[in-house]
Scaffold this motif. Structure first.
Motif, PDB file in Angstrom:
ATOM      1  N   LEU A  27       0.935  -1.082   0.112  1.00 18.46           N
ATOM      2  CA  LEU A  27      -0.066   0.103  -0.109  1.00 18.46           C
ATOM      3  C   LEU A  27       0.916   1.134   0.094  1.00 18.46           C
ATOM      4  N   LEU A  28       1.973   1.129   0.891  1.00 19.81           N
ATOM      5  CA  LEU A  28       2.583   2.542   0.897  1.00 19.81           C
ATOM      6  C   LEU A  28       3.714   2.633  -0.367  1.00 19.81           C
ATOM      7  N   THR A  29       3.804   1.576  -1.125  1.00 20.83           N
ATOM      8  CA  THR A  29       4.724   1.686  -2.328  1.00 20.83           C
ATOM      9  C   THR A  29       3.697   2.120  -3.272  1.00 20.83           C
ATOM     10  N   GLU A  30       2.435   1.578  -3.545  1.00 19.13           N
ATOM     11  CA  GLU A  30       1.429   2.042  -4.403  1.00 19.13           C
ATOM     12  C   GLU A  30       1.072   3.720  -4.152  1.00 19.13           C
ATOM     13  N   LEU A  31       1.185   4.211  -2.826  1.00 20.70           N
ATOM     14  CA  LEU A  31       0.900   5.780  -2.755  1.00 20.70           C
ATOM     15  C   LEU A  31       2.110   6.399  -3.132  1.00 20.70           C
ATOM     16  N   GLY A  32       3.229   6.015  -3.878  1.00 17.45           N
ATOM     17  CA  GLY A  32       4.475   6.405  -4.251  1.00 17.45           C
ATOM     18  C   GLY A  32       5.592   6.542  -3.417  1.00 17.45           C
ATOM     19  N   HIS A  33       5.732   6.058  -2.299  1.00 19.80           N
ATOM     20  CA  HIS A  33       6.755   6.208  -1.401  1.00 19.80           C
ATOM     21  C   HIS A  33       7.915   4.954  -1.820  1.00 19.80           C
ATOM     22  N   GLY A  34       8.899   5.234  -1.364  1.00 19.59           N
ATOM     23  CA  GLY A  34      10.107   4.366  -1.623  1.00 19.59           C
ATOM     24  C   GLY A  34      10.775   4.177  -0.213  1.00 19.59           C
ATOM     25  N   SER A  51       7.482  14.435   0.251  1.00 24.66           N
ATOM     26  CA  SER A  51       6.644  15.396   0.845  1.00 24.66           C
ATOM     27  C   SER A  51       7.224  15.745   2.195  1.00 24.66           C
ATOM     28  N   ASP A  52       7.001  17.015   2.630  1.00 21.86           N
ATOM     29  CA  ASP A  52       7.435  17.738   3.824  1.00 21.86           C
ATOM     30  C   ASP A  52       6.222  17.850   4.938  1.00 21.86           C
ATOM     31  N   ASP A  53       5.125  17.354   4.474  1.00 21.85           N
ATOM     32  CA  ASP A  53       3.760  17.504   5.402  1.00 21.85           C
ATOM     33  C   ASP A  53       3.427  16.353   5.983  1.00 21.85           C
ATOM     34  N   GLU A  54       3.904  16.004   7.240  1.00 24.82           N
ATOM     35  CA  GLU A  54       3.667  14.755   7.945  1.00 24.82           C
ATOM     36  C   GLU A  54       1.893  14.456   7.989  1.00 24.82           C
ATOM     37  N   ASN A  55       1.262  15.561   8.231  1.00 22.59           N
ATOM     38  CA  ASN A  55      -0.210  15.165   8.458  1.00 22.59           C
ATOM     39  C   ASN A  55      -0.740  14.944   7.058  1.00 22.59           C
ATOM     40  N   ALA A  56      -0.338  15.521   6.025  1.00 19.18           N
ATOM     41  CA  ALA A  56      -1.020  15.278   4.998  1.00 19.18           C
ATOM     42  C   ALA A  56      -0.767  13.603   4.526  1.00 19.18           C
ATOM     43  N   LEU A  57       0.459  13.265   4.872  1.00 16.60           N
ATOM     44  CA  LEU A  57       1.072  11.897   4.672  1.00 16.60           C
ATOM     45  C   LEU A  57       0.174  10.829   5.395  1.00 16.60           C
ATOM     46  N   ALA A  58      -0.014  11.219   6.764  1.00 18.82           N
ATOM     47  CA  ALA A  58      -0.895  10.346   7.688  1.00 18.82           C
ATOM     48  C   ALA A  58      -2.437  10.462   7.077  1.00 18.82           C
ATOM     49  N   ALA A  59      -2.746  11.483   6.804  1.00 15.42           N
ATOM     50  CA  ALA A  59      -4.387  11.511   6.087  1.00 15.42           C
ATOM     51  C   ALA A  59      -4.393  10.548   4.967  1.00 15.42           C
ATOM     52  N   GLU A  60      -3.409  10.650   4.042  1.00 14.27           N
ATOM     53  CA  GLU A  60      -3.491   9.941   2.788  1.00 14.27           C
ATOM     54  C   GLU A  60      -3.317   8.350   3.183  1.00 14.27           C
ATOM     55  N   LEU A  61      -2.643   8.042   4.151  1.00 10.94           N
ATOM     56  CA  LEU A  61      -2.365   6.580   4.684  1.00 10.94           C
ATOM     57  C   LEU A  61      -3.637   5.981   5.215  1.00 10.94           C
ATOM     58  N   GLU A  62      -4.220   6.977   6.086  1.00 10.26           N
ATOM     59  CA  GLU A  62      -5.407   6.683   6.676  1.00 10.26           C
ATOM     60  C   GLU A  62      -6.526   6.379   5.786  1.00 10.26           C
ATOM     61  N   ALA A 185      19.607  -0.006   9.738  1.00  8.49           N
ATOM     62  CA  ALA A 185      18.764  -1.252  10.441  1.00  8.49           C
ATOM     63  C   ALA A 185      17.525  -1.689   9.534  1.00  8.49           C
ATOM     64  N   ASP A 186      17.441  -2.954   9.406  1.00  7.85           N
ATOM     65  CA  ASP A 186      16.574  -3.650   8.698  1.00  7.85           C
ATOM     66  C   ASP A 186      16.057  -4.579   9.028  1.00  7.85           C
ATOM     67  N   ASP A 187      14.966  -5.192   9.284  1.00 15.30           N
ATOM     68  CA  ASP A 187      14.241  -6.565   9.796  1.00 15.30           C
ATOM     69  C   ASP A 187      14.145  -7.292   8.504  1.00 15.30           C
ATOM     70  N   GLY A 188      14.715  -7.076   7.291  1.00 19.49           N
ATOM     71  CA  GLY A 188      14.376  -7.807   6.069  1.00 19.49           C
ATOM     72  C   GLY A 188      13.113  -7.744   5.288  1.00 19.49           C
ATOM     73  N   ALA A 189      12.184  -7.025   5.935  1.00 19.53           N
ATOM     74  CA  ALA A 189      10.935  -6.765   5.174  1.00 19.53           C
ATOM     75  C   ALA A 189      10.680  -5.469   4.570  1.00 19.53           C
ATOM     76  N   ARG A 190      11.388  -5.624   3.267  1.00 18.32           N
ATOM     77  CA  ARG A 190      11.084  -4.412   2.078  1.00 18.32           C
ATOM     78  C   ARG A 190      10.742  -4.887   0.990  1.00 18.32           C
ATOM     79  N   THR A 191      10.113  -3.758   0.435  1.00 15.39           N
ATOM     80  CA  THR A 191       9.632  -3.901  -0.806  1.00 15.39           C
ATOM     81  C   THR A 191      10.364  -3.277  -2.018  1.00 15.39           C
TER      82      THR A 191
END
Length: 191
Positions: A27-34, A51-62, A185-191
Motif C-alpha cells: 500500500l505504501l509503495t502504491e502511494l508512491g513512497h520509496g 513530501s514535507d507534510d506529516e499530517n497530509a501523509l498520515a491522512a493519505e495513509l488513513e 537497520a533492517d528487519d528484512g521486510a522490504r519492498t
C-alpha cells in the motif's frame, strides 16, 4: 527525500483490525513512497517521501487503509529527525533499563500538563511519566501490561480529541535506526 515512520494505532491486536505488514508495504509503495519497510506486526512502517507534510501523509495513509481494509486506522507520521530528537530527550536512563520498562506515547498534537493534572504521580510510584514534544515518556518497571499508571494515562478523558499510540523503547530505538539517513537497520521486510 525524507525518511518517515508511520505509526498505526490499534491494529493486529487480538485478531482485530488485521493489517498484514506485506500488504501495508504494498500500500505504501502504491502511494508512491520509496524505501518501504516494516517492523514487527504492530503497525510500524518506514518509508521515504518528497513530501514535507506529516499530517497530509498520515491522512493519505488513513484513507488508503480504510479503502483497502474496510476499517479506519488512526495513523501518525513522524520524520526520522523528530524520532531521534524525542529519543534523545528521554528523561529516564534508557541505557540502564530494559526495553519493556520504558515507553513513549506519541500524540497527534501537543498535549499540555493540564490534561494530566488529575493524576497524582505519588500514587503510582515507582512508575513515572514525563511530557515531551507531542510525546509522553512512561517508566513502568514491571512492564506496560502490569502498569497502573499506563492504565490511568489511557483513560478516555485524557485521550479525548487526540490520536495517541505507544511504543516500547526497543521499538523506539529500532524506528530511529530505520529512519536514520543511512537506514542501516533492517528487519528484512522490504519492498
Amino acid at each position: 527525500m525524507t525518511m518517515y515512520a508511520a505509526l498505526l494505532r490499534g491494529i493486529n491486536v487480538s485478531g482485530h483490525k488485521k493489517v498484514p505488514m506485506a500488504e501495508l508495504r504494498t500500500l505504501l509503495t502504491e502511494l508512491g513512497h520509496g524505501d518501504v519497510r516494516t517492523h514487527l506486526q504492530s503497525g510500524n512502517a518506514v518509508f521515504s517521501s518528497a513530501s514535507d507534510d506529516e499530517n497530509a501523509l498520515a491522512a493519505e495513509l488513513e484513507r488508503a487503509i480504510e479503502k483497502r481494509f474496510g476499517f479506519p486506522v488512526p495513523c501518525l507520521v513522524r520524520d526520522g529527525a523528530y524520532l531521534e530528537a524525542v529519543a534523545a530527550a528521554c528523561p529516564f536512563p534508557a541505557t540502564e533499563l530494559e526495553g519493556r520498562q520504558l515507553h513513549i506515547t506519541y500524540y497527534g498534537q501537543p498535549v499540555d500538563a493540564e490534561r494530566f493534572a488529575g493524576i497524582d504521580p505519588a500514587a503510582f510510584l515507582p512508575e513515572e511519566f514525563r511530557l515531551g514534544d507531542r510525546a509522553l515518556y512512561l517508566y513502568a518497571p514491571d512492564g506496560l501490561g502490569r502498569s497502573r499508571l499506563a492504565e490511568a494515562l489511557s483513560r478516555p478523558s485524557l485521550t479525548k480529541g487526540v490520536i495517541a499510540t505507544s511504543r516500547n523503547w526497543n521499538t523506539v530505538v529500532k524506528l530511529v535506526e530505520m529512519t536514520a539517513p543511512t537506514g542501516t537497520a533492517d528487519d528484512g521486510a522490504r519492498t
